[in-house]
Design a protein around this motif. Structure first.
Motif, PDB file in Angstrom:
ATOM      1  N   UNK A   1      10.435  -7.409  -7.438  1.00 24.23           N
ATOM      2  CA  UNK A   1      10.897  -8.688  -7.973  1.00 24.23           C
ATOM      3  C   UNK A   1      12.371  -8.904  -7.654  1.00 24.23           C
ATOM      4  N   UNK A   2      13.188  -7.867  -7.779  1.00 22.67           N
ATOM      5  CA  UNK A   2      14.608  -7.995  -7.445  1.00 22.67           C
ATOM      6  C   UNK A   2      14.805  -8.290  -5.961  1.00 22.67           C
ATOM      7  N   UNK A   3      13.992  -7.672  -5.115  1.00 25.22           N
ATOM      8  CA  UNK A   3      14.054  -7.951  -3.678  1.00 25.22           C
ATOM      9  C   UNK A   3      13.636  -9.393  -3.398  1.00 25.22           C
ATOM     10  N   UNK A   4      12.601  -9.863  -4.068  1.00 24.65           N
ATOM     11  CA  UNK A   4      12.172 -11.261  -3.924  1.00 24.65           C
ATOM     12  C   UNK A   4      13.298 -12.205  -4.323  1.00 24.65           C
ATOM     13  N   UNK A   5      13.959 -11.921  -5.425  1.00 23.30           N
ATOM     14  CA  UNK A   5      15.070 -12.748  -5.887  1.00 23.30           C
ATOM     15  C   UNK A   5      16.181 -12.787  -4.837  1.00 23.30           C
ATOM     16  N   UNK A   6      16.535 -11.625  -4.295  1.00 25.44           N
ATOM     17  CA  UNK A   6      17.607 -11.537  -3.314  1.00 25.44           C
ATOM     18  C   UNK A   6      17.245 -12.316  -2.045  1.00 25.44           C
ATOM     19  N   UNK A   7      16.012 -12.166  -1.558  1.00 24.09           N
ATOM     20  CA  UNK A   7      15.583 -12.848  -0.333  1.00 24.09           C
ATOM     21  C   UNK A   7      15.559 -14.363  -0.531  1.00 24.09           C
ATOM     22  N   UNK A   8      15.012 -14.818  -1.658  1.00 22.37           N
ATOM     23  CA  UNK A   8      14.989 -16.262  -1.918  1.00 22.37           C
ATOM     24  C   UNK A   8      16.400 -16.822  -2.038  1.00 22.37           C
ATOM     25  N   UNK A   9      17.285 -16.083  -2.654  1.00 22.40           N
ATOM     26  CA  UNK A   9      18.673 -16.533  -2.811  1.00 22.40           C
ATOM     27  C   UNK A   9      19.357 -16.677  -1.447  1.00 22.40           C
TER      28      UNK A   9
END
Length: 65
Positions: A46-54
């Motif tokens: 989830x943290x990786x998803x957040x970083x990529x979307x950002x």
């Protein structure tokens, strides 16, 4: 009207649903210790998803200028 960014709601919604799922089945089956590594891996995803979307949204903003 200002658009709500995906990086603001999607990872946190998935984190809430996933955590509720792991906690519910961990308590029901008494498998909390078995599910703990899965929960940690899920949080990292989830943290990786957040970083990529950002980063993607930042790139789109720079491209729109």
């Amino acid at each position: 009207m200002k658009r709500i960014r995906k990086s603001a709601w999607l990872p946190w919604t998935l984190l809430l649903v996933g955590t509720a799922f792991y906690v519910y089945y961990g308590v029901e089956w008494g498998a909390w210790t078995v599910n703990l590594p899965n929960l940690i891996i899920y949080v990292v995803i989830i943290l990786t998803l957040y970083w990529v979307l950002r980063k993607r949204e930042e790139m789109e903003d720079r491209h729109d200028l």
